[in-house]
Design a protein around this motif. Structure first.
Motif, PDB file in Angstrom:
ATOM      1  N   LEU A   9       0.833  -1.206   0.000  1.00 52.81           N
ATOM      2  CA  LEU A   9       0.000   0.000   0.000  1.00 52.81           C
ATOM      3  C   LEU A   9       0.870   1.260   0.000  1.00 52.81           C
ATOM      4  CD1 LEU A   9      -2.827   1.356   0.233  1.00 52.81           C
ATOM      5  CD2 LEU A   9      -2.573   1.204   2.703  1.00 52.81           C
ATOM      6  N   VAL A  67       2.582   1.467  -3.568  1.00 56.42           N
ATOM      7  CA  VAL A  67       1.645   1.822  -4.648  1.00 56.42           C
ATOM      8  C   VAL A  67       1.033   3.209  -4.389  1.00 56.42           C
ATOM      9  CG1 VAL A  67      -0.507   1.183  -5.812  1.00 56.42           C
ATOM     10  CG2 VAL A  67       1.151  -0.578  -5.229  1.00 56.42           C
ATOM     11  N   GLY A  68       0.627   3.451  -3.137  1.00 59.84           N
ATOM     12  CA  GLY A  68       0.037   4.756  -2.799  1.00 59.84           C
ATOM     13  C   GLY A  68       1.021   5.890  -3.065  1.00 59.84           C
ATOM     14  N   ALA A  70       3.543   5.816  -5.128  1.00 56.40           N
ATOM     15  CA  ALA A  70       3.739   5.919  -6.582  1.00 56.40           C
ATOM     16  C   ALA A  70       2.576   6.670  -7.239  1.00 56.40           C
ATOM     17  CB  ALA A  70       3.873   4.529  -7.187  1.00 56.40           C
ATOM     18  N   MET A  71       1.364   6.439  -6.740  1.00 54.44           N
ATOM     19  CA  MET A  71       0.201   7.121  -7.318  1.00 54.44           C
ATOM     20  C   MET A  71       0.248   8.629  -7.027  1.00 54.44           C
ATOM     21  SD  MET A  71      -2.829   4.350  -6.677  1.00 54.44           S
ATOM     22  CE  MET A  71      -3.245   3.183  -7.992  1.00 54.44           C
ATOM     23  N   ILE A  72       0.675   8.984  -5.821  1.00 52.97           N
ATOM     24  CA  ILE A  72       0.825  10.409  -5.486  1.00 52.97           C
ATOM     25  C   ILE A  72       1.924  11.027  -6.360  1.00 52.97           C
ATOM     26  CG2 ILE A  72       1.548  12.009  -3.655  1.00 52.97           C
ATOM     27  CD1 ILE A  72       0.242   9.978  -1.653  1.00 52.97           C
ATOM     28  N   VAL A 111       2.914  10.071  -9.341  1.00 54.72           N
ATOM     29  CA  VAL A 111       2.407  10.204 -10.716  1.00 54.72           C
ATOM     30  C   VAL A 111       1.384  11.349 -10.815  1.00 54.72           C
ATOM     31  CG1 VAL A 111       1.039   9.044 -12.511  1.00 54.72           C
ATOM     32  CG2 VAL A 111       2.906   7.831 -11.388  1.00 54.72           C
ATOM     33  N   GLY A 112       0.525  11.463  -9.805  1.00 60.14           N
ATOM     34  CA  GLY A 112      -0.466  12.550  -9.807  1.00 60.14           C
ATOM     35  C   GLY A 112       0.200  13.915  -9.797  1.00 60.14           C
ATOM     36  N   GLY A 113       1.206  14.066  -8.954  1.00 62.71           N
ATOM     37  CA  GLY A 113       1.944  15.331  -8.888  1.00 62.71           C
ATOM     38  C   GLY A 113       2.668  15.613 -10.197  1.00 62.71           C
ATOM     39  N   ILE A 145       5.345   1.376 -14.548  1.00 59.14           N
ATOM     40  CA  ILE A 145       4.097   0.800 -14.016  1.00 59.14           C
ATOM     41  C   ILE A 145       3.748  -0.459 -14.810  1.00 59.14           C
ATOM     42  CG2 ILE A 145       1.608   1.180 -13.724  1.00 59.14           C
ATOM     43  CD1 ILE A 145       2.370   4.243 -13.443  1.00 59.14           C
TER      44      ILE A 145
END
Lengths: 159, 150
Positions: free
Chosen positions: B15, B18-19, B21-23, B25-27, B142
């Motif tokens: 978590l 992945v979490g 990595a998602m932040i 990528v979002g930034g 990814i």
């Protein structure tokens, strides 16, 4: 690499697109809170359009490739509890996310109307639209649903 | 399938990885979009830079901590264990990406500072190019980390 590996990769990429766009919208919500000018609202609105495109790809990709995997892989069934929960949460997240987009787009649409008519609008008008509480509430619910999907996907309760 | 072979105690590490990595990528998505579409608008250029600094960088740190944690749990870092291709891709992009992110932050920071005097847009263009390159690299990573080729 099997065909299912490709589908899994596309499913995960779609999830990243979905959450990435969600993060983008949060950044915009914070950044646009004090915007009250036509030019600023339109300029920030251009970034919002990117988020809308990416979130649509994420929304479609996650459900399409996710259901494909659930059907294709022997270990899972579409009616597994954690998969049904994910589908319900996906529907909640998508519905509230779309509603949030409608609310936040009002500011950009109004700014474009004002620009085309050569006006600046009433002081505070665009700020009020950029601070929409309905949009914020919908985006918060949508984000919570997506975070719950992520937890559900990792823990897979009952699998 | 993955759930059947992954013990539950690995989930927190996954978590975090992945979490984060998602932040990240979002930034990066926000930074790349804002810097590309700013058309010289100072507020949007600042938004792009601050997305990198305040969102992507913390996301990277969380992702990297999570990566080490999960690799340790999966015994992928043990001596004598051959490094899988997908892990090699992950480390390569993470390490090279960290260097590029740092360069983008330094160059962009100078650019944002110079915006006060009406300058700095060319430096922020360099940050934009790095952001776009990193975003493309993250997409490939990814894919590699989820499909695990090899």
């Amino acid at each position: 690499m099997s065909f299912d590996d490709w589908i899994l990769a596309l499913h995960v990429l779609s999830a990243f697109a979905l959450v990435g766009a969600m993060v983008l919208f949060w950044i915009l919500i914070v950044a646009m809170r004090n915007l009250d000018s036509v030019g600023d609202t339109i300029a920030f609105g251009r970034v919002m359009r990117v988020g809308t495109g990416v979130v649509m790809a994420g929304v479609v990709g996650t459900i399409l490739f996710g259901i494909w995997l659930a059907i294709s892989l022997d270990a899972y069934e579409v009616w597994d509890g954690w998969i049904l929960a994910a589908i319900v949460l996906w529907a909640i997240g998508t519905g509230t996310g779309m509603r949030s987009d409608v609310e936040y787009r009002k500011a950009v649409t109004r700014a474009e109307e004002l620009r085309s008519s050569g006006q600046e609008g009433q002081p505070g008008e665009l700020r009020a639209l950029n601070r929409t509480s309905a949009g914020l509430t919908m985006h918060t619910i949508s984000s919570l649903a997506i975070v719950l999907i992520l937890l559900d996907m990792i823990w897979k309760p009952g699998a | 399938m993955l759930a059947a072979i992954r013990p539950d105690e690995w989930n927190w590490a996954l978590l975090l990885h992945v979490g984060g990595a998602m932040i990240l990528v979002g930034g990066m998505l926000t930074a790349a979009s804002a810097l590309t579409l700013a058309r010289g608008h100072a507020g949007v250029l600042r938004l792009g830079y601050w997305s990198l600094l305040a969102v992507s960088l913390p996301g990277y740190i969380l992702m990297r901590i999570g990566a080490e944690w999960i690799a340790d749990k999966e015994l992928l870092l043990e001596e004598g264990v051959e490094e899988p291709d997908w892990l090699g891709v992950g480390y390569l992009v993470a390490d090279t990406g960290a260097l590029l992110l740092l360069i983008a932050l330094v160059v962009g920071g100078i650019g944002v500072y110079r915006l006060r005097g009406g300058k700095g847009t060319s430096l922020l263009m360099a940050t934009m190019v790095i952001s776009l390159v990193l975003l493309a690299a993250y997409v490939v990573t990814i894919w590699a980390m989820s499909a695990k080729p090899g």
